[in-house]
Design a protein around this motif. Sequence first.
Motif: not given
Length: 206
Positions: A168-197
């Motif tokens: 889940v990502i907030p409204w104030n830095f949406p694209l940056l928060m996506l990168a903070w959460k999605v990039a390490p998850a993908l690097a470690c072999g996980n997949t993601v379901v994302l709920k944006p603001a």
Amino acid sequence: GLIAMTSDSTSTSNPSPFEYAPAPESRAVVDIRPSYGLFIGGEFVEGRGSSFTTIDPATEEPLAEIAEASDADVDAAVKAARKAHEKVWGPMPGRERAKYLYRIARIIAERSRELAVLESIDNGKPIRESRDVDVPTVAAHFFYYAGWADKLEFSGYGTTPLGVAGQVIPWNFPLLMLAWKVAPALACGNTVVLKPADRKSTHLNS
């Protein structure tokens, strides 16, 4: 607002002999669709829930209709993410995952001007912050974690993916928060379901 300077903006008493190209912050560099669905299983699909209108906070101008996910849509997204994890992304060697993350980082860098304008239109933050801080940092995060994808055995946390990550990502830095959460998850072999603001989703769909 975002302004494109042209020769028409000069005073009639002192006309300019020059023709000015659109400023780097011009909204003309982006193309916003009238509506966006849900991205599930590698493609956009129509949501089974309701929809809402996202607006430009600076002008209160409607930007696009955004689909909301129903419970069934969320279930479908989790199933698609789990299938991708079990069949493709999880078993994929880290060095191969790194190639995809590097490609994502390069695409973000190549489209940084467009993404920065979209971030400002959708979020209301100054273009300077979006252009000079947020979007470059987004690309940098994907580059960084691409480098980690084949070095997880040295991280001290193991190399076994956990599976599907709900994020889940907030409204104030949406694209940056996506990168903070999605990039390490993908690097470690996980997949993601994302709920944006819920009111700041246009640029994430674009």
